[in-house]
Each structure stands twice: as structure tokens, then as C-alpha cells.
Design a protein around this motif. Structure first.
Motif, PDB file in Angstrom:
ATOM      1  N   GLN A   1       0.813  -1.205   0.000  1.00 46.16           N
ATOM      2  CA  GLN A   1       0.000   0.000   0.000  1.00 46.16           C
ATOM      3  C   GLN A   1       0.849   1.260   0.000  1.00 46.16           C
ATOM      4  N   ASN A   2       2.039   1.198   0.599  1.00 43.73           N
ATOM      5  CA  ASN A   2       2.840   2.400   0.791  1.00 43.73           C
ATOM      6  C   ASN A   2       3.836   2.674  -0.322  1.00 43.73           C
ATOM      7  N   LYS A   3       4.165   1.680  -1.124  1.00 41.66           N
ATOM      8  CA  LYS A   3       5.166   1.915  -2.164  1.00 41.66           C
ATOM      9  C   LYS A   3       4.573   2.738  -3.304  1.00 41.66           C
ATOM     10  N   THR A   4       5.415   3.372  -4.105  1.00 39.81           N
ATOM     11  CA  THR A   4       4.924   4.141  -5.241  1.00 39.81           C
ATOM     12  C   THR A   4       4.516   3.190  -6.349  1.00 39.81           C
ATOM     13  N   SER A   5       3.915   3.725  -7.399  1.00 39.86           N
ATOM     14  CA  SER A   5       3.438   2.888  -8.492  1.00 39.86           C
ATOM     15  C   SER A   5       4.557   2.455  -9.408  1.00 39.86           C
ATOM     16  N   GLY A   6       5.797   2.877  -9.130  1.00 38.79           N
ATOM     17  CA  GLY A   6       6.906   2.576 -10.030  1.00 38.79           C
ATOM     18  C   GLY A   6       7.153   3.762 -10.941  1.00 38.79           C
ATOM     19  N   LYS A   7       7.421   3.479 -12.206  1.00 36.38           N
ATOM     20  CA  LYS A   7       7.726   4.516 -13.176  1.00 36.38           C
ATOM     21  C   LYS A   7       6.467   5.047 -13.860  1.00 36.38           C
ATOM     22  N   VAL A   8       6.596   6.239 -14.425  1.00 38.09           N
ATOM     23  CA  VAL A   8       5.483   6.825 -15.173  1.00 38.09           C
ATOM     24  C   VAL A   8       5.065   5.892 -16.302  1.00 38.09           C
ATOM     25  N   LYS A   9       6.021   5.247 -16.938  1.00 42.00           N
ATOM     26  CA  LYS A   9       5.726   4.350 -18.059  1.00 42.00           C
ATOM     27  C   LYS A   9       4.857   3.160 -17.640  1.00 42.00           C
ATOM     28  N   ASP A  10       4.834   2.866 -16.341  1.00 40.14           N
ATOM     29  CA  ASP A  10       4.036   1.742 -15.851  1.00 40.14           C
ATOM     30  C   ASP A  10       2.544   2.069 -15.796  1.00 40.14           C
ATOM     31  N   ILE A  11       2.186   3.360 -15.757  1.00 39.77           N
ATOM     32  CA  ILE A  11       0.771   3.713 -15.604  1.00 39.77           C
ATOM     33  C   ILE A  11       0.193   4.505 -16.774  1.00 39.77           C
ATOM     34  N   VAL A  12       1.047   4.963 -17.692  1.00 41.47           N
ATOM     35  CA  VAL A  12       0.576   5.730 -18.857  1.00 41.47           C
ATOM     36  C   VAL A  12       0.622   4.838 -20.091  1.00 41.47           C
ATOM     37  N   ASP A  13      -0.444   4.878 -20.890  1.00 38.68           N
ATOM     38  CA  ASP A  13      -0.499   4.089 -22.125  1.00 38.68           C
ATOM     39  C   ASP A  13       0.716   4.401 -22.994  1.00 38.68           C
TER      40      ASP A  13
END
Length: 257
Positions: free
Chosen positions: A23-35
Motif C-alpha cells: 500500500q505504501n510503495k509508489t506505483s513505479g515509473k510513469v511508463k508503468d501507468i501511462v499508455d
């Protein structure tokens, strides 16, 4: 027996710790969440905007985050033969701030009187809101101070915004805030429209503001969705007005970060 209890307890403790870490970690890189189709343009230009006029909308720019599905669920159920409008804006900010700071900005309703936008009717840049403040209840005109401190997860507030084109409109504000993600949802709670023409019924405009902190920057996503009665001249005016004000609101919020 004691050894068995120890291993069960240790396993439960490890499971809780793993869950908390997830729950506390970040989502990773921007490339992981943007199409991937939009990633290069987004990181180069910093902003992408898409608008739709469809009864059933496919949100193209929505990032892949824990609470993105809430935005899909928030889309207005469009009525047949009405006018539909959906706005999407996706921002990339290389230097991040904390989600707590972002949530404080998202609750600083009184500061939204500083937003400037281009009025197509007046053909000039002017203030978007004559007045903007939190209120003491739904559809109330009684002002209270911005409740912009502490964690706002699960909180609901109300506000009044005196819009340059839509006039006085009341909104319900709902918030989800976790360590690295914030979702703010505005819903109109009274009729709204242009002048005497009240084409948008209560709860038929929803504005979602999603912020996700990543390891290499921050992603900000704004989605506004509305369903309007069809009236003479309303379609073009609402399209122009909504696009101009959503551009102004999203740009203001990003500038405050």
C-alpha cells in the motif's frame, strides 16, 4: 504445538507487513501507468488533452492506478437524445510534491478565485470564479474556511462556485487519499446552465482529479463528464465553455504544485 503457533503467527505478521508495504510503495515509473501510445508525447510536451461527445465514452488517457476504476464508475449515465461531453487532460510533472500537499491544494477552494481563463463570449481573459468557498452543507450559501489540513481520505465536503458563465453552482466534494495517490471528485448538486437555460440537472456533471506519485515524476489526470439537455445554441456554448474552464482548472492546479 508451540512451534506450529509460532509459524502461524510469523506468517500472519509477514502477510500484514507485505500488505502494508504494497500500500505504501509508489506505483513505479510513469511508463508503468501511462499508455505507451501517449508516453513519449506526454513526457516531451507535459500535457495531452482529448475531448469526446459520445454517449458511451472510452477514456483514452486514464492512467493505470489503484483508483482509476472509480473514475469509470463515476461517468454520467447519459440520457438518449441529450448532448454529451467528456474532457480528459493528462499531465506529467518531473518534480514531485507529496500527495498530502496535493490534497491540501485540492481542498483550497477559496484560492480558485485566482483562476484565469479565456472567455469565448467576452473574447478576453477573465476570472473564472467570482466567488468560491466551502459551505456548511449541501446547496448552502454559508461560507466556512477551507478544510485543507490533515488526511482527507473518505471525507466529503460541499462548496459554492460563482462561475463566470454558469453562475452560482453548488458541488459535493469527495476524496480518496492514500500515501501516493489522490482522487478528488466534484459533483454538481443543483441545476446549472448558461444564463436562464438550465440544461444540466443535479449530479449530471462530474469532475475527477487523479494524482499519482511515481518514482520519476507525478502524473495528474483530469476528467470532466456531463450530460445536458438539448436546447438551441447550448451544444456549441457548453463545448467551448467547458473546454476553456477545464483547461484553466487543470493548468491552475498544476501551477500550484
Amino acid at each position: 504445538m508451540k512451534k506450529k503457533i509460532f509459524f502461524i503467527t510469523a506468517g500472519l505478521f509477514l502477510g500484514v507487513c507485505t500488505s502494508m508495504f504494497a500500500q505504501n510503495k509508489t506505483s513505479g515509473k510513469v511508463k508503468d501507468i501511462v499508455d505507451s501510445k501517449y508516453l513519449s508525447q506526454l513526457t516531451k510536451e507535459g500535457k495531452i488533452v482529448v475531448t469526446h461527445e459520445d454517449q458511451v465514452v472510452n477514456l483514452e488517457l486514464m492512467p493505470k492506478t489503484a483508483y482509476a476504476s472509480n473514475i469509470k464508475n463515476n461517468l454520467i449515465k447519459k440520457q438518449p437524445k441529450h448532448f454529451y461531453y467528456t474532457y480528459e487532460a493528462l499531465y506529467y510533472i518531473p518534480e514531485t510534491i507529496s500527495v498530502q500537499k496535493a490534497s491540501e491544494i485540492a481542498r483550497s477552494i477559496s484560492k480558485m478565485t485566482t483562476i484565469q481563463y479565456y472567455s469565448n463570449t467576452r473574447r478576453k481573459v477573465t476570472s473564472l470564479y467570482k466567488k468560491a468557498y466551502m459551505t456548511d452543507g449541501e446547496n448552502s450559501n454559508v461560507a466556512i474556511d477551507d478544510v485543507n489540513y490533515g488526511n482527507c481520505n473518505g471525507k466529503t465536503f460541499n462548496c459554492l462556485m460563482d462561475d463566470a458563465s454558469f453562475g452560482v453552482t453548488h458541488y459535493q466534494l469527495d476524496y480518496i487519499q492514500v500515501q501516493n495517490e489522490l482522487l478528488t471528485v466534484f459533483r454538481n448538486t443543483d441545476e446549472m446552465g448558461l444564463g436562464p437555460i438550465k440544461a444540466i440537472l443535479p449530479k449530471d456533471l462530474v469532475i475527477n482529479l487523479l494524482i499519482q506519485e511515481c518514482d520519476d515524476g507525478m502524473v495528474v489526470y483530469l476528467c470532466a463528464d456531463l450530460d445536458s439537455k438539448k436546447m438551441p445554441g447550448v451544444r456549441a456554448k457548453i463545448t467551448e465553455s467547458m473546454t476553456a474552464r477545464m483547461d484553466a482548472i487543470s493548468s491552475w492546479f498544476v501551477s500550484m504544485m
